[in-house]
Design a protein around this motif. Structure first.
Motif, PDB file in Angstrom:
ATOM      1  N   UNK A  63      22.622  37.034  48.992  1.00  0.00           N
ATOM      2  CA  UNK A  63      22.880  35.592  48.886  1.00  0.00           C
ATOM      3  C   UNK A  63      22.995  35.017  50.288  1.00  0.00           C
ATOM      4  N   UNK A  64      22.941  33.719  50.380  1.00  0.00           N
ATOM      5  CA  UNK A  64      22.898  33.069  51.694  1.00  0.00           C
ATOM      6  C   UNK A  64      24.209  33.193  52.457  1.00  0.00           C
ATOM      7  N   UNK A  65      25.295  33.518  51.771  1.00  0.00           N
ATOM      8  CA  UNK A  65      26.591  33.644  52.439  1.00  0.00           C
ATOM      9  C   UNK A  65      26.867  35.070  52.904  1.00  0.00           C
ATOM     10  N   UNK A  66      25.899  35.954  52.680  1.00  0.00           N
ATOM     11  CA  UNK A  66      25.954  37.322  53.202  1.00  0.00           C
ATOM     12  C   UNK A  66      27.163  38.121  52.713  1.00  0.00           C
ATOM     13  N   UNK A  67      27.406  38.086  51.410  1.00  0.00           N
ATOM     14  CA  UNK A  67      28.439  38.967  50.871  1.00  0.00           C
ATOM     15  C   UNK A  67      28.005  39.662  49.570  1.00  0.00           C
ATOM     16  N   UNK A  68      27.044  39.116  48.877  1.00  0.00           N
ATOM     17  CA  UNK A  68      26.621  39.723  47.612  1.00  0.00           C
ATOM     18  C   UNK A  68      25.791  40.977  47.873  1.00  0.00           C
TER      19      UNK A  68
ATOM     20  N   UNK B  43      34.923  42.615  48.643  1.00  0.00           N
ATOM     21  CA  UNK B  43      35.009  44.000  48.189  1.00  0.00           C
ATOM     22  C   UNK B  43      34.571  44.104  46.732  1.00  0.00           C
ATOM     23  N   UNK B  44      33.896  45.199  46.371  1.00  0.00           N
ATOM     24  CA  UNK B  44      33.559  45.402  44.957  1.00  0.00           C
ATOM     25  C   UNK B  44      34.796  45.522  44.074  1.00  0.00           C
ATOM     26  N   UNK B  45      35.939  45.790  44.683  1.00  0.00           N
ATOM     27  CA  UNK B  45      37.189  45.823  43.915  1.00  0.00           C
ATOM     28  C   UNK B  45      37.417  44.475  43.233  1.00  0.00           C
ATOM     29  N   UNK B  46      37.126  43.390  43.942  1.00  0.00           N
ATOM     30  CA  UNK B  46      37.281  42.060  43.357  1.00  0.00           C
ATOM     31  C   UNK B  46      36.411  41.903  42.117  1.00  0.00           C
TER      32      UNK B  46
ATOM     33  N   UNK C 246      35.959  33.154  48.721  1.00  0.00           N
ATOM     34  CA  UNK C 246      34.816  32.913  47.840  1.00  0.00           C
ATOM     35  C   UNK C 246      35.268  32.735  46.392  1.00  0.00           C
ATOM     36  N   UNK C 247      36.304  33.450  45.990  1.00  0.00           N
ATOM     37  CA  UNK C 247      36.834  33.326  44.641  1.00  0.00           C
ATOM     38  C   UNK C 247      38.185  32.627  44.596  1.00  0.00           C
ATOM     39  N   UNK C 248      38.746  32.351  45.773  1.00  0.00           N
ATOM     40  CA  UNK C 248      40.007  31.617  45.822  1.00  0.00           C
ATOM     41  C   UNK C 248      41.243  32.483  45.641  1.00  0.00           C
TER      42      UNK C 248
ATOM     43  N   UNK D  73      46.307  39.405  43.047  1.00  0.00           N
ATOM     44  CA  UNK D  73      46.471  38.005  42.657  1.00  0.00           C
ATOM     45  C   UNK D  73      45.412  37.607  41.630  1.00  0.00           C
ATOM     46  N   UNK D  74      44.183  38.061  41.841  1.00  0.00           N
ATOM     47  CA  UNK D  74      43.120  37.775  40.879  1.00  0.00           C
ATOM     48  C   UNK D  74      43.450  38.376  39.511  1.00  0.00           C
ATOM     49  N   UNK D  75      43.967  39.588  39.507  1.00  0.00           N
ATOM     50  CA  UNK D  75      44.310  40.257  38.245  1.00  0.00           C
ATOM     51  C   UNK D  75      45.403  39.498  37.501  1.00  0.00           C
ATOM     52  N   UNK D  76      46.411  39.024  38.221  1.00  0.00           N
ATOM     53  CA  UNK D  76      47.509  38.301  37.577  1.00  0.00           C
ATOM     54  C   UNK D  76      47.032  36.967  37.002  1.00  0.00           C
ATOM     55  N   UNK D  77      46.169  36.270  37.727  1.00  0.00           N
ATOM     56  CA  UNK D  77      45.639  35.012  37.217  1.00  0.00           C
ATOM     57  C   UNK D  77      44.724  35.247  36.017  1.00  0.00           C
TER      58      UNK D  77
END
Length: 519
Positions: free
Chosen positions: A243-248, A282-285, A313-315, A321-325
């Motif tokens: 992707x253009x943001x160089x993380x995917x 990270x692929x963990x995300x 990128x995901x906030x 924190x992502x898991x809790x949300x």
């Protein structure tokens, strides 16, 4: 053109006979003067019917019967389909031969941008394809609404032998409107044999679509393990950003969609820059985002961090924190993903995920009641400045004190740290009474006593009766013990059990007599 018999049975008598392959009847009708160019409500005439049905004998009879042979053989339906288009589409080789010999337009496109060659490829009719190519069919034209070539379509349908034939004739790097090559199509739809043929013929395995997606990314996303293996064997780059943001990266797609066997292959060939690198993800995300415990475990077992980097990128500040949300969203929507989110959270905590102040603050709100007890069980209370930050955050959530107060005190928080004007002024009646059970309510500073008196006068606080009296000696003793050993130590049952006192007093030291007062 004679329309007198049109639509008697949706098509003319000659067309009906041609459809059924009744050559003698067609011949008789022609001799009797019946027109061969009468169209039905689709724009089909007798030659279209014969070509579509593959009745080559009828095709041979109908062509010379027309007033203008060349015009007739290229007659269009309402969708601009020629007789040759139908013969090629349905694989009728002999009919195709007669039509070509009569001057059929071999490259005529239909309204939907198909043509005889493209139709033959779609149907998998290799003998017809070869005949059309020998007679000048355009092999590198763009067809269909998205601009596919014949090679795109052959790969899409998985026609291996046709692909093998076309790779020596077609442009391997032809792209459609989305920048997708035939090899990309093979990876997307899991046709590993077609992919291997294309790669061996020299097709670029690292081609990128307009959105920068690679064949390896799409194969990982769709779970086509054999395609992933083939691509890697032919030199596909697992570290090429998609992707253009160089993380995917392909490994992120494998984690997000729980392609476990593919994920394990990509872990060994993907650079670890994505794990903690600034600006990366990270692929963990992605394992957390997809709710895939198996993928998360695989990543953690191979050394990926449960903390990873901050992910704007995901906030989220961290995977936990992502898991809790995610858990919160699932609980609000009352869906089955709630259990998955809980499992993901437990895995991260068991792996030692760091609990930052924002996470503590989020769990204090009690949107998901299980959050705070779980965090305290695995991470305990923060220390030093972070503990002060937790106290400050808790005091901003005084409205929820009835939820977090007993949990923090049970976890060993020194109640004196909460003894602040804000708590006394804003806590609800029950929460305030509960808190006062953990201090000496008679020795509070005068300004705090004034706050309590003011609330009592306003009717916003009704003290328990024993608050009018001096605390009993037993209560003063446990406060003294707590001040001496520390609230954190006193909260541990293992420590209290070592004290040479009766079990009843052990429970009392642990404030068992007040733990159930706030529900």
């Amino acid at each position: 053109m004679d329309f007198t018999e049109c639509y008697a049975d949706s098509c003319s008598a000659v067309a009906l006979a041609a459809r059924d392959g009744k050559s003698r009847r067609v011949q008789k009708l022609i001799r009797r003067g019946f027109a061969v160019d009468v169209k039905d409500n689709r724009g089909w005439n007798a030659l279209h019917e014969a070509a579509a049905a593959g009745t080559a004998g009828c095709v041979r009879l109908l062509i010379p019967a027309a007033v203008n042979c060349e015009d007739y053989v290229n007659t269009l339906t309402h969708n601009s389909e020629t007789p040759l288009y139908f013969a090629a589409k349905y694989g009728h080789l002999r009919a195709v031969k007669w039509l070509i010999k009569a001057g059929a337009d071999i490259n005529r496109k239909t309204n939907d941008l198909s043509c005889p060659l493209y139709a033959a490829v779609d149907g998998g009719h290799k003998d017809v394809i070869e005949l059309l190519v020998r007679n000048g069919a355009e092999v590198n034209g763009t067809y269909s609404l998205s601009g596919w070539s014949c090679l795109h379509q052959a790969v899409y349908k998985g026609h291996i032998e046709i692909v093998r034939y076309l790779v020596s004739l077609c442009t391997l790097e032809a792209v459609d409107d989305y920048g997708i090559t035939p090899l990309f199509v093979a990876a997307q739809y899991g046709h590993h044999q077609c992919l291997d043929i294309l790669a061996n013929a020299g097709a670029n395995v690292n081609c990128q679509a307009n959105d920068l997606a690679t064949p390896l990314l799409i194969a990982a996303q769709e779970g086509h393990e054999q395609c992933v293996e083939c691509l890697l064997a032919h030199g596909a780059d697992p570290n090429l950003y998609c992707n253009e943001y160089c993380w995917q990266l392909p490994i992120l797609a494998a984690a997000q969609f729980n392609r476990l066997s593919i994920l394990e292959k990509l872990i060994s060939v993907t650079k670890r820059e994505c794990d903690r690198g600034e600006g990366k993800v990270s692929p963990v995300y992605l394992a957390v985002l997809g709710g895939h415990a198996d993928s998360l475990r695989a990543l953690l077992q191979k050394g990926y961090s449960p903390d990873a980097q901050s992910c704007p990128q995901f906030g989220y500040s961290c995977p936990l924190e992502m898991a809790l949300w995610t858990w919160l969203d699932a609980s609000w929507n009352l869906n089955s993903e709630c259990h998955q989110a809980q499992e993901i959270t437990l895995i991260l905590l068991a792996a030692g995920a760091h609990v930052n102040t924002s996470i503590y603050g989020f769990t204090l709100q009690g949107h998901v009641p299980e959050h705070l007890p779980l965090i305290l069980k695995h991470a305990g209370l923060p220390q030093g400045d972070r503990l002060r930050e937790l106290i400050d955050r808790a005091l901003t959530e005084v409205k929820d004190a009835s939820f977090w107060l007993p949990l923090l005190l049970k976890a060993g928080l020194d109640p004196m740290l909460l003894l602040q004007d804000k708590l006394l002024e804003e806590a609800g009646n029950d929460a305030l009474n509960f808190f006062l059970e953990f201090v000496n309510w008679k020795t509070l500073p005068s300004e705090m006593l004034q706050i309590l008196a003011h609330r009592r006068a306003e009717g916003t606080w009704t003290p328990r009766k024993h608050f009018e009296s001096v605390p009993v000696l037993a209560h003063l003793c446990r406060l003294a013990v707590g001040a001496h050993v520390g609230s954190d130590t006193l909260s541990k049952p293992s420590f209290i059990q070592l004290l040479p006192i009766p079990s009843l007093l052990q429970d009392y030291l642990h404030f068992s007599d007040v733990s159930g007062l706030l529900t």
